[in-house]
Design an enzyme around this catalytic site. Structure first.
Site, PDB file in Angstrom:
ATOM      1  N   LYS A 127       0.809  -1.228   0.000  1.00  0.00           N
ATOM      2  CA  LYS A 127       0.000   0.000   0.000  1.00  0.00           C
ATOM      3  C   LYS A 127       0.840   1.275   0.000  1.00  0.00           C
ATOM      4  O   LYS A 127       0.413   2.298  -0.512  1.00  0.00           O
ATOM      5  CB  LYS A 127      -0.955   0.008   1.193  1.00  0.00           C
ATOM      6  CG  LYS A 127      -2.140  -0.930   1.018  1.00  0.00           C
ATOM      7  CD  LYS A 127      -3.194  -0.666   2.087  1.00  0.00           C
ATOM      8  CE  LYS A 127      -4.445  -1.490   1.856  1.00  0.00           C
ATOM      9  NZ  LYS A 127      -4.271  -2.895   2.293  1.00  0.00           N
TER      10      LYS A 127
ATOM     11  N   GLU B 141     -10.571   6.931   4.675  1.00  0.00           N
ATOM     12  CA  GLU B 141     -11.180   6.085   5.693  1.00  0.00           C
ATOM     13  C   GLU B 141     -10.293   4.860   5.834  1.00  0.00           C
ATOM     14  O   GLU B 141      -9.482   4.557   4.966  1.00  0.00           O
ATOM     15  CB  GLU B 141     -12.583   5.663   5.269  1.00  0.00           C
ATOM     16  CG  GLU B 141     -12.631   4.516   4.270  1.00  0.00           C
ATOM     17  CD  GLU B 141     -12.175   4.888   2.875  1.00  0.00           C
ATOM     18  OE1 GLU B 141     -12.163   6.093   2.546  1.00  0.00           O
ATOM     19  OE2 GLU B 141     -11.825   3.965   2.110  1.00  0.00           O
TER      20      GLU B 141
ATOM     21  N   SER C  27       1.645  -9.776  -0.901  1.00  0.00           N
ATOM     22  CA  SER C  27       1.311  -8.351  -0.757  1.00  0.00           C
ATOM     23  C   SER C  27       1.731  -7.752   0.587  1.00  0.00           C
ATOM     24  O   SER C  27       1.976  -6.547   0.677  1.00  0.00           O
ATOM     25  CB  SER C  27      -0.183  -8.146  -0.967  1.00  0.00           C
ATOM     26  OG  SER C  27      -0.936  -8.991  -0.108  1.00  0.00           O
TER      27      SER C  27
HETATM   28  C1  LIG Z   1      -5.063  -3.956   1.806  1.00  0.00           C
HETATM   29  C2  LIG Z   1      -4.356  -5.206   1.541  1.00  0.00           C
HETATM   30  C3  LIG Z   1      -4.734  -6.072   0.484  1.00  0.00           C
HETATM   31  C4  LIG Z   1      -5.957  -5.845  -0.361  1.00  0.00           C
HETATM   32  O1  LIG Z   1      -5.918  -4.697  -1.157  1.00  0.00           O
HETATM   33  P1  LIG Z   1      -5.750  -4.778  -2.738  1.00  0.00           P
HETATM   34  O2  LIG Z   1      -6.089  -3.397  -3.171  1.00  0.00           O
HETATM   35  O3  LIG Z   1      -6.695  -5.804  -3.265  1.00  0.00           O
HETATM   36  O4  LIG Z   1      -4.345  -5.139  -3.005  1.00  0.00           O
HETATM   37  C5  LIG Z   1      -3.972  -7.201   0.239  1.00  0.00           C
HETATM   38  N1  LIG Z   1      -2.897  -7.497   0.987  1.00  0.00           N
HETATM   39  C6  LIG Z   1      -2.502  -6.703   2.006  1.00  0.00           C
HETATM   40  C7  LIG Z   1      -1.292  -7.103   2.784  1.00  0.00           C
HETATM   41  C8  LIG Z   1      -3.209  -5.539   2.317  1.00  0.00           C
HETATM   42  O5  LIG Z   1      -2.810  -4.759   3.329  1.00  0.00           O
END
Ligand SMILES: *Cc1c(COP(=O)(O)O)cnc(C)c1O
Length: 396
Positions: free
Chosen positions: A91, A113, A379
């Site tokens: 993010k 938010e 992610s």
């Molecule tokens: C917020 C988050 C997601 C989901 O958000 P996407 O916009 O679908 O990528 C996935 N993995 C992590 C670690 C997150 O913090």
């Protein structure tokens, strides 16, 4: 001519996306688009972004050939390590970009938010380093549940605004943040947390996440000597997924899998698998796949991973889904927990519960396509999830 990796025409990816917002806001969103189109090619901006990537976020994040997991699952699994970024997830890539854009536009404050607090923390971080005031709206139910993230945002100098209306969770926080934004759109910048919302946000956030796929494409070729057979990423709104996928969309031989949260079951309210079980409708200013009730209202959703707990999905994903360039797959809460332990104990990497959905699907895919080369996006890291997993799913 690229077929899938498109700049949306008139704000639409095929028939999805658009700007379903009050007329009074249209000029504001047009101004954001104009400013972004200007900014993105400025050499000074590109240099500044590159400096943040390298020296602040810690990019490029590695691609790691997970040999032990590959052996266990039966396919060759390469992991893009977005979990190693500053703040522990992908993010930060778009939050830095959005705050740079807000500054370029002369805005006085960024606001957003947050539900579980992940977007709030990433935005508060970017706002801190770029010297921008930051308000994060959060339901009081979530404030109580997510105390460490609330504290983190406050340490970073952001103002956490408690929302006591409605269900006092994410949806109420969205409404409160939008209302605050509507009162002063001249001076405020609404920093959207994924590839969702009205045009131009799905395209802007996608562009700031592209770096993930651009790096991974080079890295996997260097290490494996070829391109992958398939890509795997979890999808909430879809930002980490589109970041990886963007660099491979025109390579039609590469299969692309979007992994959605199957939760506890297939009934409405038990999951958040929007592409699999939803239908097109309008949510948060965009036309896209949506989990909706008979009245067209967003349905309640559930996922063990709060970052995937969203009844909509980015419009480009809806387009890629309909055009069959991307396939959607579903992973349940139980499979997610198994994969959480697998990656932790086989590779020594504790994944975020969101990312563990992608790991779980790698297991399924390895059975379908033994020996194939899979590139998976990890992610985020799982530090935030260990208390929860220990309390509800302890294993010796
Ligand atoms: C917020 C988050 C997601 C989901 O958000 P996407 O916009 O679908 O990528 C996935 N993995 C992590 C670690 C997150 O913090």
């Amino acid at each position: 001519m690229p077929q899938y990796d498109i700049i949306p025409t008139g704000g639409f990816f095929g028939s999805y996306g658009g700007q379903f917002i009050p007329d009074a806001l249209t000029p504001m969103f047009d101004a954001i688009e104009t400013a972004y189109e200007q900014l993105k090619n400025l050499p000074a901006f590109r240099q500044e972004l590159a400096r943040f990537h390298r020296d602040y976020i810690g990019r490029p994040s590695p691609v790691y050939h997970a040999r032990a997991l590959s052996k266990q699952y039966g396919a060759d699994i390469y992991i893009k390590r977005e979990d190693l970024n500053h703040t522990g997830a992908h993010k930060i890539n778009h939050c830095i970009g959005e705050v740079l854009l807000a500054k370029h536009m002369g805005k006085k404050k960024v606001l957003a938010e947050t539900g579980a607090g992940q977007h709030g923390v990433a935005l508060a971080t970017a706002a801190a380093v770029l010297g921008m005031p930051c308000d994060v709206y959060m339901g009081t139910v979530d404030i109580e549940k997510q105390a460490p993230n609330v504290l983190r945002m406050q340490m970073l100098g952001a103002r956490v605004v408690p929302v006591t209306s409605g269900g006092r969770t994410l949806k109420a926080a969205v409404d409160a943040a939008l209302e605050a934004y509507m009162n002063d759109p001249e001076h405020l910048f609404f920093a959207i947390g994924s590839v969702v919302g009205p045009h131009p946000f799905p395209a802007i956030v996608r562009d700031f996440q592209r770096i993930v796929g651009e790096e991974a494409r080079k890295q996997v070729q260097e290490q494996a000597g070829r391109l992958p057979d398939s890509l795997v990423a979890c999808v909430g709104g879809g930002s980490n997924a589109i970041g990886l996928f963007s660099a491979f969309l025109e390579d039609e031989a590469i299969a692309i899998y979007a992994v959605e949260p199957g939760g506890k079951g297939t009934k409405l309210g038990e999951h958040a698998a929007t592409l699999r079980y939803g239908s097109p409708g309008t949510i948060h200013g965009m036309y896209t796949y949506l989990l909706q009730d008979e009245k067209g209202e967003p349905a309640p959703v559930h996922s063990i991973a709060s970052g995937l707990d969203y009844p909509g999905v980015g419009p480009q994903h809806s387009f890629l889904h309909d055009s069959k360039r991307m396939r959607c797959e579903v992973v349940t809460d139980a499979e997610c927990i198994d994969a959480f332990y697998d990656l932790s104990r086989i590779e020594g990497i504790i994944p975020a519960l969101e990312s563990a959905h992608a790991v779980a699907f790698c297991k399924t895919l390895a059975k379908r396509e033994p020996g194939s080369l899979i590139l998976m996006n990890l992610s985020g890291r799982g530090d935030k999830d260990i208390d929860f997993v220990h309390a509800h799913y302890p294993r010796p």
